[in-house]
Design a protein around this motif. Structure first.
Motif: not given
Length: 87
Positions: A32-40
């Protein structure tokens, strides 16, 4: 002025691979945790020894819950210990 949809997004974890970052996002979303992954890109200020290239981001009010879930996943061997918390 920034987009209000993203004002409370915080970076909490640096993963060592896109696969691991995606696995963490799925784990968090299942709970139930909103999450995203992004490259850096790497920089000298990035936390070591993780050498992480992918950031996991969540909404600030869910930060502690996400941290607890990631800690449990690391302890249980669901994800590697090669990443690093960013705080």
């Amino acid at each position: 002025m920034g987009d209000p949809r993203f004002e409370d997004i915080v970076e909490i974890y640096g993963a060592s691979s896109q696969l691991e970052a995606d696995r963490i996002v799925l784990l968090l979303e299942d709970e139930g945790v909103e999450a995203i992954a992004r490259a850096t890109s790497m920089s000298t200020s990035f936390p070591s020894p993780a050498e992480a290239h992918y950031l996991v981001c969540v909404r600030d009010p869910q930060k502690q819950q996400a941290r607890t879930l990631i800690e449990e996943a690391r302890r249980d061997g669901v994800i590697s210990e090669h990443g690093a918390f960013l705080d």
